[in-house]
Design a protein around this motif. Structure first.
Motif, PDB file in Angstrom:
ATOM      1  N   SER A   1      45.644  43.904  37.984  1.00  0.00           N
ATOM      2  CA  SER A   1      45.572  44.867  37.105  1.00  0.00           C
ATOM      3  C   SER A   1      45.308  44.370  35.661  1.00  0.00           C
ATOM      4  O   SER A   1      45.213  45.136  34.537  1.00  0.00           O
ATOM      5  CB  SER A   1      46.344  45.846  37.211  1.00  0.00           C
ATOM      6  OG  SER A   1      47.716  45.360  36.827  1.00  0.00           O
ATOM      7  N   GLY A   2      45.039  43.072  35.457  1.00  0.00           N
ATOM      8  CA  GLY A   2      45.019  42.523  34.056  1.00  0.00           C
ATOM      9  C   GLY A   2      46.134  42.869  33.141  1.00  0.00           C
ATOM     10  O   GLY A   2      45.710  43.266  32.087  1.00  0.00           O
TER      11      GLY A   2
ATOM     12  N   ARG B   1      47.710  45.497  33.197  1.00  0.00           N
ATOM     13  CA  ARG B   1      48.054  47.077  33.089  1.00  0.00           C
ATOM     14  C   ARG B   1      49.053  47.245  34.364  1.00  0.00           C
ATOM     15  O   ARG B   1      48.618  47.840  35.229  1.00  0.00           O
ATOM     16  CB  ARG B   1      46.698  47.764  33.200  1.00  0.00           C
ATOM     17  CG  ARG B   1      45.740  47.489  32.214  1.00  0.00           C
ATOM     18  CD  ARG B   1      44.411  48.062  32.440  1.00  0.00           C
ATOM     19  NE  ARG B   1      44.285  49.419  32.672  1.00  0.00           N
ATOM     20  CZ  ARG B   1      43.085  49.968  33.258  1.00  0.00           C
ATOM     21  NH1 ARG B   1      41.939  49.084  33.250  1.00  0.00           N
ATOM     22  NH2 ARG B   1      43.170  51.293  33.281  1.00  0.00           N
TER      23      ARG B   1
ATOM     24  N   GLU C   1      36.815  48.881  33.149  1.00  0.00           N
ATOM     25  CA  GLU C   1      37.936  48.136  33.489  1.00  0.00           C
ATOM     26  C   GLU C   1      38.439  48.602  34.822  1.00  0.00           C
ATOM     27  O   GLU C   1      38.945  47.728  35.618  1.00  0.00           O
ATOM     28  CB  GLU C   1      39.080  48.532  32.361  1.00  0.00           C
ATOM     29  CG  GLU C   1      38.515  48.132  30.908  1.00  0.00           C
ATOM     30  CD  GLU C   1      37.674  49.367  30.336  1.00  0.00           C
ATOM     31  OE1 GLU C   1      38.067  50.416  30.456  1.00  0.00           O
ATOM     32  OE2 GLU C   1      37.053  48.851  29.363  1.00  0.00           O
ATOM     33  N   ASP C   2      38.168  49.679  35.132  1.00  0.00           N
ATOM     34  CA  ASP C   2      38.830  50.301  36.642  1.00  0.00           C
ATOM     35  C   ASP C   2      37.923  49.294  37.472  1.00  0.00           C
ATOM     36  O   ASP C   2      38.685  48.867  38.502  1.00  0.00           O
ATOM     37  CB  ASP C   2      38.743  51.586  36.643  1.00  0.00           C
ATOM     38  CG  ASP C   2      39.818  52.283  35.777  1.00  0.00           C
ATOM     39  OD1 ASP C   2      40.683  51.854  35.382  1.00  0.00           O
ATOM     40  OD2 ASP C   2      39.361  53.756  35.594  1.00  0.00           O
TER      41      ASP C   2
ATOM     42  N   ASP D   1      36.388  46.667  37.119  1.00  0.00           N
ATOM     43  CA  ASP D   1      36.633  45.148  37.010  1.00  0.00           C
ATOM     44  C   ASP D   1      37.880  44.773  38.051  1.00  0.00           C
ATOM     45  O   ASP D   1      37.745  43.972  39.036  1.00  0.00           O
ATOM     46  CB  ASP D   1      36.800  44.769  35.685  1.00  0.00           C
ATOM     47  CG  ASP D   1      35.671  44.647  34.754  1.00  0.00           C
ATOM     48  OD1 ASP D   1      34.789  44.726  35.249  1.00  0.00           O
ATOM     49  OD2 ASP D   1      36.014  44.764  33.670  1.00  0.00           O
ATOM     50  N   VAL D   2      38.954  45.812  37.880  1.00  0.00           N
ATOM     51  CA  VAL D   2      40.107  45.655  38.585  1.00  0.00           C
ATOM     52  C   VAL D   2      39.722  45.528  40.123  1.00  0.00           C
ATOM     53  O   VAL D   2      40.382  44.768  41.097  1.00  0.00           O
ATOM     54  CB  VAL D   2      41.221  46.664  38.228  1.00  0.00           C
ATOM     55  CG1 VAL D   2      42.488  46.419  39.169  1.00  0.00           C
ATOM     56  CG2 VAL D   2      41.796  46.377  36.825  1.00  0.00           C
TER      57      VAL D   2
ATOM     58  N   ASP E   1      37.863  42.729  41.331  1.00  0.00           N
ATOM     59  CA  ASP E   1      38.816  41.427  41.456  1.00  0.00           C
ATOM     60  C   ASP E   1      39.613  41.488  42.544  1.00  0.00           C
ATOM     61  O   ASP E   1      39.871  40.461  43.378  1.00  0.00           O
ATOM     62  CB  ASP E   1      39.692  41.330  39.840  1.00  0.00           C
ATOM     63  CG  ASP E   1      38.768  41.107  38.914  1.00  0.00           C
ATOM     64  OD1 ASP E   1      39.463  41.072  37.734  1.00  0.00           O
ATOM     65  OD2 ASP E   1      37.630  40.541  38.880  1.00  0.00           O
TER      66      ASP E   1
ATOM     67  N   TYR F   1      26.160  46.261  33.779  1.00  0.00           N
ATOM     68  CA  TYR F   1      27.302  46.045  34.506  1.00  0.00           C
ATOM     69  C   TYR F   1      27.293  44.860  35.604  1.00  0.00           C
ATOM     70  O   TYR F   1      28.000  44.061  35.649  1.00  0.00           O
ATOM     71  CB  TYR F   1      28.039  47.199  35.015  1.00  0.00           C
ATOM     72  CG  TYR F   1      29.403  46.926  35.655  1.00  0.00           C
ATOM     73  CD1 TYR F   1      30.429  46.591  34.994  1.00  0.00           C
ATOM     74  CD2 TYR F   1      29.496  46.820  37.034  1.00  0.00           C
ATOM     75  CE1 TYR F   1      31.832  46.342  35.543  1.00  0.00           C
ATOM     76  CE2 TYR F   1      30.879  46.423  37.527  1.00  0.00           C
ATOM     77  CZ  TYR F   1      31.828  46.332  36.704  1.00  0.00           C
ATOM     78  OH  TYR F   1      33.191  45.895  37.363  1.00  0.00           O
TER      79      TYR F   1
ATOM     80  N   ARG G   1      28.773  40.711  35.717  1.00  0.00           N
ATOM     81  CA  ARG G   1      29.707  40.262  36.622  1.00  0.00           C
ATOM     82  C   ARG G   1      29.194  39.358  37.229  1.00  0.00           C
ATOM     83  O   ARG G   1      29.805  38.994  38.567  1.00  0.00           O
ATOM     84  CB  ARG G   1      30.184  41.862  37.442  1.00  0.00           C
ATOM     85  CG  ARG G   1      31.057  42.523  36.729  1.00  0.00           C
ATOM     86  CD  ARG G   1      32.432  41.903  36.132  1.00  0.00           C
ATOM     87  NE  ARG G   1      33.093  41.158  37.436  1.00  0.00           N
ATOM     88  CZ  ARG G   1      34.638  41.401  37.447  1.00  0.00           C
ATOM     89  NH1 ARG G   1      35.055  42.207  36.836  1.00  0.00           N
ATOM     90  NH2 ARG G   1      35.081  40.813  38.408  1.00  0.00           N
TER      91      ARG G   1
END
Length: 127
Positions: free
Chosen positions: A7-8, A10, A74-75, A77-78, A81, A106, A110
């Motif tokens: 979660s980077g 978070r 960001e969501d 991205d998580v 990942d 986007y 990525r």
């Protein structure tokens, strides 16, 4: 499945993976369904959701992401990942993503390339 911190930083977010299919414990998974949900602790509503299955595409084992959604980049991205970490552990060399609901900027940011002949973006799994 063991969790990972994806979660980077978070800490209040968790990626939940629901597997629905015919894989055997310790064995190879089949062409089935995975649901990746990003949730804050104790929240019944996911912030983002990715629906994945495992078809062979263009002769390669792959993960195909039917839908990758989230309220914030960001969501996504998580989730991406987490999906990539799963693909790496399971030996899938390529991620495919349906581009119908995605912003092209986007996808390019990525590292995905978009196919000119069908609505699919692809990216090799980073090792």
């Amino acid at each position: 499945m063991n969790g990972e911190l994806v979660s980077g930083g978070r800490e209040n977010l968790r990626v939940l993976v629901d597997y629905k299919g015919s894989g055997f414990p310790g064995g190879q998974m089949q062409d089935d369904l995975l649901l990746f949900s990003l949730r804050p602790d104790a929240s019944p509503n996911p912030l983002a959701l990715a629906v994945v299955n495992f078809p062979p595409i263009r002769g390669k084992r792959s993960l195909y992401i039917h839908r990758l959604s989230g309220e914030a980049p960001e969501d996504r991205d998580v989730l991406l990942d987490a999906i990539e970490a799963f693909a790496r552990r399971q030996g899938y060399p390529v991620l495919y993503l349906n581009v119908m609901e995605q912003e092209m900027a986007y996808l390019y940011s990525r590292g995905f390339t978009v196919s000119p002949d069908c609505p699919i973006a692809a990216r090799e799994v980073r090792t």
